[in-house]
Write a protein that holds these residues in place. Sequence first.
Motif, PDB file in Angstrom:
ATOM      1  N   ASN A 127       0.819  -1.197   0.000  1.00 47.71           N
ATOM      2  CA  ASN A 127       0.000   0.000   0.000  1.00 47.71           C
ATOM      3  C   ASN A 127       0.861   1.259   0.000  1.00 47.71           C
ATOM      4  N   GLU A 162      -6.778   1.419  -0.634  1.00 52.97           N
ATOM      5  CA  GLU A 162      -7.591   0.357  -1.218  1.00 52.97           C
ATOM      6  C   GLU A 162      -8.759   0.975  -1.967  1.00 52.97           C
ATOM      7  N   LYS A 163      -9.252   0.254  -2.988  1.00 53.99           N
ATOM      8  CA  LYS A 163     -10.349   0.759  -3.811  1.00 53.99           C
ATOM      9  C   LYS A 163     -11.511  -0.223  -3.785  1.00 53.99           C
ATOM     10  N   GLU A 205      -0.078  -4.937 -11.274  1.00 53.15           N
ATOM     11  CA  GLU A 205      -1.260  -4.134 -11.592  1.00 53.15           C
ATOM     12  C   GLU A 205      -2.402  -5.072 -11.974  1.00 53.15           C
ATOM     13  N   LYS A 259      -8.834   0.058 -11.504  1.00 50.81           N
ATOM     14  CA  LYS A 259      -7.453  -0.400 -11.633  1.00 50.81           C
ATOM     15  C   LYS A 259      -6.706  -0.136 -10.337  1.00 50.81           C
ATOM     16  N   VAL A 260      -5.873  -1.098  -9.941  1.00 50.01           N
ATOM     17  CA  VAL A 260      -5.021  -0.950  -8.771  1.00 50.01           C
ATOM     18  C   VAL A 260      -3.614  -1.386  -9.124  1.00 50.01           C
TER      19      VAL A 260
END
Length: 94
Positions: free
Chosen positions: A12, A17-18, A42, A54-55
């Motif tokens: 992180n 976080e999403k 990703e 997207k993360v």
Amino acid sequence: YGSNWTELVGVNYYGNEKEMTLFNNEHFVQISGKHYAGYISEVMFVTNEGRSIKVGQPYGISFNFYPTHDGSELRFISGRQNGFALTSIGAHWA
């Protein structure tokens, strides 16, 4: 999925976080991303409505998962982690 949550996994360093709430009759039809040096760097989820989330960081070699049968949708994902980050990911369609 719903009220079934696992522990947060991943580094992180670059953000928070999403979360994405799906609309009625909306579902995931694609997962893509990048991997590098044994880690998933990703991940992006795309819905049948064209929305995406997207993360991670965009570096490494690209991968792309999608269903092979028309009308299929993502049912769940599986994978592995080493306590630090994701090391593999799998998509399960039906």
